[in-house]
Write a protein that holds these residues in place. Structure first.
Motif, PDB file in Angstrom:
ATOM      1  N   GLY A  16     -19.615   7.426   8.552  1.00 22.08           N
ATOM      2  CA  GLY A  16     -20.627   7.501   9.603  1.00 22.08           C
ATOM      3  C   GLY A  16     -20.237   6.692  10.814  1.00 22.08           C
ATOM      4  N   LYS A  17     -19.660   5.500  10.617  1.00 20.36           N
ATOM      5  CA  LYS A  17     -19.254   4.667  11.752  1.00 20.36           C
ATOM      6  C   LYS A  17     -18.133   5.329  12.528  1.00 20.36           C
ATOM      7  CE  LYS A  17     -17.593   0.278  13.478  1.00 20.36           C
ATOM      8  NZ  LYS A  17     -17.556   0.885  14.782  1.00 20.36           N
ATOM      9  N   THR A  18     -17.164   5.868  11.841  1.00 17.17           N
ATOM     10  CA  THR A  18     -16.041   6.511  12.530  1.00 17.17           C
ATOM     11  C   THR A  18     -16.534   7.679  13.364  1.00 17.17           C
ATOM     12  OG1 THR A  18     -14.535   5.852  10.767  1.00 17.17           O
ATOM     13  CG2 THR A  18     -13.797   7.605  12.223  1.00 17.17           C
ATOM     14  N   MET A  19     -17.413   8.497  12.801  1.00 14.45           N
ATOM     15  CA  MET A  19     -17.964   9.617  13.570  1.00 14.45           C
ATOM     16  C   MET A  19     -18.832   9.113  14.711  1.00 14.45           C
ATOM     17  SD  MET A  19     -18.736  12.528  10.761  1.00 14.45           S
ATOM     18  CE  MET A  19     -19.469  11.405   9.595  1.00 14.45           C
ATOM     19  N   ALA A  20     -19.579   8.050  14.462  1.00  8.87           N
ATOM     20  CA  ALA A  20     -20.443   7.487  15.501  1.00  8.87           C
ATOM     21  C   ALA A  20     -19.637   6.938  16.668  1.00  8.87           C
ATOM     22  CB  ALA A  20     -21.330   6.393  14.911  1.00  8.87           C
ATOM     23  N   ASP A  21     -18.392   6.561  16.417  1.00  5.02           N
ATOM     24  CA  ASP A  21     -17.546   6.072  17.504  1.00  5.02           C
ATOM     25  C   ASP A  21     -17.322   7.140  18.570  1.00  5.02           C
ATOM     26  OD1 ASP A  21     -17.339   3.544  16.424  1.00  5.02           O
ATOM     27  OD2 ASP A  21     -15.360   3.890  15.527  1.00  5.02           O
ATOM     28  N   GLU A  57     -24.079  17.062   6.747  1.00  2.52           N
ATOM     29  CA  GLU A  57     -23.606  15.860   6.061  1.00  2.52           C
ATOM     30  C   GLU A  57     -23.117  14.811   7.059  1.00  2.52           C
ATOM     31  OE1 GLU A  57     -22.536  19.017   5.303  1.00  2.52           O
ATOM     32  OE2 GLU A  57     -23.805  19.254   3.525  1.00  2.52           O
ATOM     33  N   GLU A  58     -22.407  15.258   8.075  1.00  2.00           N
ATOM     34  CA  GLU A  58     -21.910  14.317   9.087  1.00  2.00           C
ATOM     35  C   GLU A  58     -23.056  13.710   9.883  1.00  2.00           C
ATOM     36  OE1 GLU A  58     -17.519  16.257   9.863  1.00  2.00           O
ATOM     37  OE2 GLU A  58     -19.264  17.170  10.810  1.00  2.00           O
ATOM     38  N   ILE A  59     -24.038  14.518  10.203  1.00  3.76           N
ATOM     39  CA  ILE A  59     -25.214  14.002  10.909  1.00  3.76           C
ATOM     40  C   ILE A  59     -25.928  12.976  10.036  1.00  3.76           C
ATOM     41  CG2 ILE A  59     -27.524  14.625  11.758  1.00  3.76           C
ATOM     42  CD1 ILE A  59     -26.225  17.226  12.836  1.00  3.76           C
ATOM     43  N   ALA A  60     -26.040  13.255   8.752  1.00  4.04           N
ATOM     44  CA  ALA A  60     -26.694  12.313   7.833  1.00  4.04           C
ATOM     45  C   ALA A  60     -25.929  10.994   7.778  1.00  4.04           C
ATOM     46  CB  ALA A  60     -26.802  12.929   6.442  1.00  4.04           C
ATOM     47  N   GLU A  61     -24.599  11.048   7.765  1.00  5.90           N
ATOM     48  CA  GLU A  61     -23.801   9.819   7.731  1.00  5.90           C
ATOM     49  C   GLU A  61     -23.959   9.021   9.027  1.00  5.90           C
ATOM     50  OE1 GLU A  61     -19.786   9.960   6.297  1.00  5.90           O
ATOM     51  OE2 GLU A  61     -20.268  11.649   4.999  1.00  5.90           O
ATOM     52  N   MET A  62     -23.936   9.711  10.173  1.00  3.76           N
ATOM     53  CA  MET A  62     -24.135   9.013  11.443  1.00  3.76           C
ATOM     54  C   MET A  62     -25.545   8.438  11.526  1.00  3.76           C
ATOM     55  SD  MET A  62     -22.110  11.196  14.364  1.00  3.76           S
ATOM     56  CE  MET A  62     -22.898  12.749  14.019  1.00  3.76           C
ATOM     57  N   ALA A  63     -26.529   9.201  11.060  1.00  3.19           N
ATOM     58  CA  ALA A  63     -27.917   8.730  11.085  1.00  3.19           C
ATOM     59  C   ALA A  63     -28.067   7.452  10.273  1.00  3.19           C
ATOM     60  CB  ALA A  63     -28.851   9.815  10.549  1.00  3.19           C
ATOM     61  N   ALA A  64     -27.450   7.411   9.107  1.00  2.00           N
ATOM     62  CA  ALA A  64     -27.528   6.213   8.266  1.00  2.00           C
ATOM     63  C   ALA A  64     -26.856   5.028   8.954  1.00  2.00           C
ATOM     64  CB  ALA A  64     -26.882   6.480   6.911  1.00  2.00           C
ATOM     65  N   VAL A 114     -33.343   7.240  10.445  1.00  2.00           N
ATOM     66  CA  VAL A 114     -32.591   8.412   9.985  1.00  2.00           C
ATOM     67  C   VAL A 114     -33.313   9.678  10.415  1.00  2.00           C
ATOM     68  CG1 VAL A 114     -31.872   9.680   7.912  1.00  2.00           C
ATOM     69  CG2 VAL A 114     -31.457   7.219   8.069  1.00  2.00           C
ATOM     70  N   ASP A 115     -34.631   9.697  10.259  1.00  2.00           N
ATOM     71  CA  ASP A 115     -35.403  10.887  10.620  1.00  2.00           C
ATOM     72  C   ASP A 115     -35.342  11.183  12.116  1.00  2.00           C
ATOM     73  OD1 ASP A 115     -36.122  11.315   7.978  1.00  2.00           O
ATOM     74  OD2 ASP A 115     -38.059  10.308   8.178  1.00  2.00           O
ATOM     75  N   GLU A 116     -35.453  10.137  12.959  1.00  2.00           N
ATOM     76  CA  GLU A 116     -35.397  10.338  14.417  1.00  2.00           C
ATOM     77  C   GLU A 116     -34.043  10.912  14.841  1.00  2.00           C
ATOM     78  OE1 GLU A 116     -37.890   6.925  16.687  1.00  2.00           O
ATOM     79  OE2 GLU A 116     -36.328   6.188  15.327  1.00  2.00           O
ATOM     80  N   PHE A 117     -32.962  10.307  14.352  1.00  2.00           N
ATOM     81  CA  PHE A 117     -31.619  10.754  14.734  1.00  2.00           C
ATOM     82  C   PHE A 117     -31.376  12.174  14.242  1.00  2.00           C
ATOM     83  CE2 PHE A 117     -27.079  11.321  14.178  1.00  2.00           C
ATOM     84  CZ  PHE A 117     -26.580  10.858  15.382  1.00  2.00           C
ATOM     85  N   THR A 118     -31.715  12.439  12.987  1.00  2.00           N
ATOM     86  CA  THR A 118     -31.485  13.764  12.408  1.00  2.00           C
ATOM     87  C   THR A 118     -32.291  14.834  13.130  1.00  2.00           C
ATOM     88  OG1 THR A 118     -31.028  12.749  10.265  1.00  2.00           O
ATOM     89  CG2 THR A 118     -31.560  15.093  10.253  1.00  2.00           C
ATOM     90  N   ALA A 170     -30.438   4.709  23.624  1.00  2.00           N
ATOM     91  CA  ALA A 170     -29.749   3.926  22.603  1.00  2.00           C
ATOM     92  C   ALA A 170     -29.854   4.671  21.280  1.00  2.00           C
ATOM     93  CB  ALA A 170     -30.377   2.542  22.478  1.00  2.00           C
ATOM     94  N   LEU A 171     -28.798   4.649  20.505  1.00  2.00           N
ATOM     95  CA  LEU A 171     -28.815   5.245  19.174  1.00  2.00           C
ATOM     96  C   LEU A 171     -29.013   4.177  18.099  1.00  2.00           C
ATOM     97  CD1 LEU A 171     -25.888   7.798  19.616  1.00  2.00           C
ATOM     98  CD2 LEU A 171     -28.346   8.157  19.943  1.00  2.00           C
ATOM     99  N   ALA A 172     -28.593   2.961  18.410  1.00  2.04           N
ATOM    100  CA  ALA A 172     -28.746   1.853  17.464  1.00  2.04           C
ATOM    101  C   ALA A 172     -30.221   1.652  17.138  1.00  2.04           C
ATOM    102  CB  ALA A 172     -28.165   0.570  18.046  1.00  2.04           C
TER     103      ALA A 172
END
Length: 112
Positions: free
Chosen positions: A23-28, A83-90, A53-57, A47-49
């Motif tokens: 998730g961090k690598t994709m978030a980069d 799956e990638e969205i879920a990892e970034m959301a987390a 999880v629900d808001e981002f997804t 800001a995404l930080a």
């Protein structure tokens, strides 16, 4: 601008599963606009930080299906799998929400 073009060009390869990314690598890939660790330098970019999880997804899904319009995000979001969205959301949900200081966002102070 060049950075954004390079990120957009790399997204299909990233989303195709050719690489097992965290998730961090994709978030980069979001850092060019949304700042390092999801904290942009200016207040007019969200800001995404600290997003849940629900808001981002929900936002990413709305960009993907076109119900939420944005110049860049409607092109970026479809490249990511559920799956990638879920990892970034987390990942973004695990970060502290930034504080506003005038028109500049700042990272919350961390205590040692």
């Amino acid at each position: 601008m060049l950075f954004a073009i390079l990120v957009l060009a790399a997204l299909p390869q990233l989303a195709s599963g050719q690489s097992a990314l965290t998730g961090k690598t994709m978030a980069d890939t979001c850092a060019g606009c949304h700042g390092t660790d999801g904290v942009p330098a200016v207040s007019y970019i969200p800001a995404l930080a600290g997003l849940s999880v629900d808001e981002f997804t929900a936002a990413m899904n709305a960009y993907r299906d076109g119900t939420r319009r944005a110049t860049i995000m409607n092109r970026v979001a479809p490249a990511f799998s559920d799956e990638e969205i879920a990892e970034m959301a987390a990942y973004f949900a695990s970060l502290p929400k930034p504080e506003l200081a005038g028109s500049i966002r700042t990272r919350p102070e961390t205590k040692p």
